[in-house]
Design a protein around this motif. Structure first.
Motif, PDB file in Angstrom:
ATOM      1  N   CYS A 200       0.826  -1.210   0.000  1.00  0.00           N
ATOM      2  CA  CYS A 200       0.000   0.000   0.000  1.00  0.00           C
ATOM      3  C   CYS A 200       0.860   1.261   0.000  1.00  0.00           C
ATOM      4  N   GLN A 201       2.003   1.219   0.666  1.00  0.00           N
ATOM      5  CA  GLN A 201       2.896   2.371   0.688  1.00  0.00           C
ATOM      6  C   GLN A 201       3.466   2.670  -0.697  1.00  0.00           C
ATOM      7  N   ARG A 202       3.545   1.656  -1.542  1.00  0.00           N
ATOM      8  CA  ARG A 202       4.039   1.853  -2.914  1.00  0.00           C
ATOM      9  C   ARG A 202       2.992   2.511  -3.804  1.00  0.00           C
ATOM     10  N   TYR A 203       1.725   2.384  -3.410  1.00  0.00           N
ATOM     11  CA  TYR A 203       0.644   2.940  -4.227  1.00  0.00           C
ATOM     12  C   TYR A 203      -0.316   3.768  -3.369  1.00  0.00           C
ATOM     13  N   PRO A 204       0.151   4.897  -2.848  1.00  0.00           N
ATOM     14  CA  PRO A 204      -0.723   5.733  -2.020  1.00  0.00           C
ATOM     15  C   PRO A 204      -1.937   6.232  -2.795  1.00  0.00           C
ATOM     16  N   ASP A 205      -3.060   6.257  -2.122  1.00  0.00           N
ATOM     17  CA  ASP A 205      -4.331   6.700  -2.706  1.00  0.00           C
ATOM     18  C   ASP A 205      -4.840   5.761  -3.796  1.00  0.00           C
ATOM     19  N   ARG A 206      -4.233   4.600  -3.917  1.00  0.00           N
ATOM     20  CA  ARG A 206      -4.713   3.564  -4.836  1.00  0.00           C
ATOM     21  C   ARG A 206      -5.021   2.275  -4.078  1.00  0.00           C
ATOM     22  N   LEU A 207      -4.061   1.840  -3.238  1.00  0.00           N
ATOM     23  CA  LEU A 207      -4.236   0.629  -2.441  1.00  0.00           C
ATOM     24  C   LEU A 207      -4.396   1.011  -0.979  1.00  0.00           C
ATOM     25  N   TYR A 208      -5.280   0.297  -0.281  1.00  0.00           N
ATOM     26  CA  TYR A 208      -5.596   0.632   1.107  1.00  0.00           C
ATOM     27  C   TYR A 208      -5.569  -0.628   1.972  1.00  0.00           C
ATOM     28  N   PRO A 209      -4.940  -0.542   3.156  1.00  0.00           N
ATOM     29  CA  PRO A 209      -4.812  -1.730   4.008  1.00  0.00           C
ATOM     30  C   PRO A 209      -6.009  -1.978   4.914  1.00  0.00           C
ATOM     31  N   THR A 210      -6.178  -3.228   5.283  1.00  0.00           N
ATOM     32  CA  THR A 210      -7.104  -3.637   6.333  1.00  0.00           C
ATOM     33  C   THR A 210      -6.328  -4.528   7.297  1.00  0.00           C
ATOM     34  N   ILE A 211      -6.959  -4.891   8.408  1.00  0.00           N
ATOM     35  CA  ILE A 211      -6.298  -5.770   9.369  1.00  0.00           C
ATOM     36  C   ILE A 211      -7.350  -6.672  10.018  1.00  0.00           C
ATOM     37  N   GLY A 212      -7.050  -7.968  10.128  1.00  0.00           N
ATOM     38  CA  GLY A 212      -8.011  -8.877  10.728  1.00  0.00           C
ATOM     39  C   GLY A 212      -7.552 -10.325  10.655  1.00  0.00           C
ATOM     40  N   ILE A 213      -8.339 -11.194  11.294  1.00  0.00           N
ATOM     41  CA  ILE A 213      -8.055 -12.631  11.306  1.00  0.00           C
ATOM     42  C   ILE A 213      -9.238 -13.372  10.690  1.00  0.00           C
ATOM     43  N   HIS A 214      -8.985 -14.010   9.575  1.00  0.00           N
ATOM     44  CA  HIS A 214      -9.977 -14.806   8.863  1.00  0.00           C
ATOM     45  C   HIS A 214     -10.314 -16.043   9.716  1.00  0.00           C
ATOM     46  N   PRO A 215     -11.569 -16.506   9.707  1.00  0.00           N
ATOM     47  CA  PRO A 215     -11.914 -17.672  10.533  1.00  0.00           C
ATOM     48  C   PRO A 215     -11.101 -18.926  10.221  1.00  0.00           C
ATOM     49  N   GLU A 216     -10.664 -19.077   8.974  1.00  0.00           N
ATOM     50  CA  GLU A 216      -9.860 -20.249   8.621  1.00  0.00           C
ATOM     51  C   GLU A 216      -8.391 -20.070   8.995  1.00  0.00           C
ATOM     52  N   ASN A 217      -8.016 -18.882   9.445  1.00  0.00           N
ATOM     53  CA  ASN A 217      -6.633 -18.610   9.828  1.00  0.00           C
ATOM     54  C   ASN A 217      -6.463 -18.519  11.342  1.00  0.00           C
ATOM     55  N   MET A 218      -7.451 -18.998  12.088  1.00  0.00           N
ATOM     56  CA  MET A 218      -7.328 -19.013  13.543  1.00  0.00           C
ATOM     57  C   MET A 218      -6.214 -19.956  13.967  1.00  0.00           C
ATOM     58  N   SER A 219      -5.427 -19.526  14.922  1.00  0.00           N
ATOM     59  CA  SER A 219      -4.406 -20.406  15.479  1.00  0.00           C
ATOM     60  C   SER A 219      -5.026 -21.249  16.592  1.00  0.00           C
ATOM     61  N   SER A 220      -4.231 -22.140  17.168  1.00  0.00           N
ATOM     62  CA  SER A 220      -4.737 -22.942  18.287  1.00  0.00           C
ATOM     63  C   SER A 220      -4.908 -22.093  19.535  1.00  0.00           C
ATOM     64  N   ASP A 221      -4.131 -21.009  19.631  1.00  0.00           N
ATOM     65  CA  ASP A 221      -4.245 -20.079  20.756  1.00  0.00           C
ATOM     66  C   ASP A 221      -4.756 -18.746  20.218  1.00  0.00           C
ATOM     67  N   ILE A 222      -6.081 -18.623  20.065  1.00  0.00           N
ATOM     68  CA  ILE A 222      -6.626 -17.437  19.420  1.00  0.00           C
ATOM     69  C   ILE A 222      -6.503 -16.186  20.294  1.00  0.00           C
ATOM     70  N   GLU A 223      -6.432 -16.364  21.614  1.00  0.00           N
ATOM     71  CA  GLU A 223      -6.262 -15.191  22.479  1.00  0.00           C
ATOM     72  C   GLU A 223      -4.895 -14.562  22.249  1.00  0.00           C
TER      73      GLU A 223
END
Length: 265
Positions: free
Chosen positions: A50-73
């Motif tokens: 996103c830093q390479r393409y300002p005002d074009r690409l935008y970040p998000t942040i999160g954990i997909h349900p299929e990417n949960m680890s064994s220790d989700i906390e």
């Protein structure tokens, strides 16, 4: 202008030519792209791109349900720390988060807990959510009505976001909209022969829709079976216009306005 509200440009499928992919998107008038995040390991790469393409690409942040680890906390704590200490390009959403019961139903309780915690972050930060709900729309609606909507009301806010790659019924979408500000993410599945998405589109109307690709997945016809990319949003836009009885220009205008208002562009 077209906005791709959900793509995965850090996927390995793009590692050899991501700059060309972005260039083709811009040439197709896809001027803004939201990069969905599936877990804490993806976030740094998303930010870098996103830093390479300002005002074009935008970040998000999160954990997909299929990417949960064994220790989700512990996993959630790590991602929360990244969110709290972050100083890069403006994060536009919490996501990709949600519920997925397609492959495995054994961790539904964990999925529900993780989703609720991340929606709480979104409310605290006044951010929309990118919701992955697969084979779990009934479970999501129950959580929305019993936990998420009351939590939002207590905070004087409203749950808002996109039901990504929407695969539920029109009635389920209408029910969700009674408990939050939700838009439906419409992508390549709109063009598939046996898809139920066209019926949903006709019922719901453009004012509640946004465009997306989920690239590199779910390419629209005539590219089905090949690598999807943001430029193909224009293909979906054309079919959306035909189903809505309008022009591609007008469909792009309305869906981009919906996305811009949601993400704060």
């Amino acid at each position: 202008m077209i906005i791709d509200t959900h793509c995965h440009l850090i996927d390995k499928a793009f590692e050899a030519d991501v700059d060309k992919v972005v260039s083709r998107a811009l040439e197709a008038d896809v001027q803004k792209m939201i990069l969905a995040c599936c877990d804490e390991t993806e976030f740094p790469s998303i930010v870098e791109l996103c830093q390479r393409y300002p005002d074009r690409l935008y970040p998000t942040i999160g954990i997909h349900p299929e990417n949960m680890s064994s220790d989700i906390e512990a996993q959630l704590k790590q991602l929360k720390s990244a969110l709290t200490n972050y100083t890069g390009p403006c994060i536009r959403a919490i996501g990709e988060i949600g519920l997925d019961l397609y492959w495995d139903k054994s961790r539904l309780t964990d999925q529900l807990w993780l989703l609720e915690k991340q929606v709480e972050w979104a409310l605290e930060s006044d951010l929309p959510v990118l919701l992955h709900i697969r084979n779990a729309m009934d479970e999501f609606l129950e959580l929305l009505k019993s936990r998420l909507h009351p939590m939002a009301e207590t905070m004087g806010k409203q749950v808002k976001g996109i039901l990504h790659c929407y695969s539920g019924t029109a009635d389920q979408a209408i029910e969700a909209m009674q408990y939050g500000h939700f838009l439906l993410g419409i992508g390549g599945t709109l063009t598939y022969k046996k898809s139920q998405v066209p019926e949903v589109v006709r019922t719901i109307g453009l004012k509640h829709l946004v465009l997306e690709t989920d690239a590199p997945y779910l390419a629209p016809v005539p590219h089905r079976g090949k690598r999807n990319e943001p430029a193909f949003t224009a293909v979906t836009c054309q079919m959306l216009a035909e189903l809505s009885g309008t022009t591609a220009t007008e469909a792009a205008k309305i869906t981009s306005k919906n996305a811009s208002e949601l993400f704060g562009f």
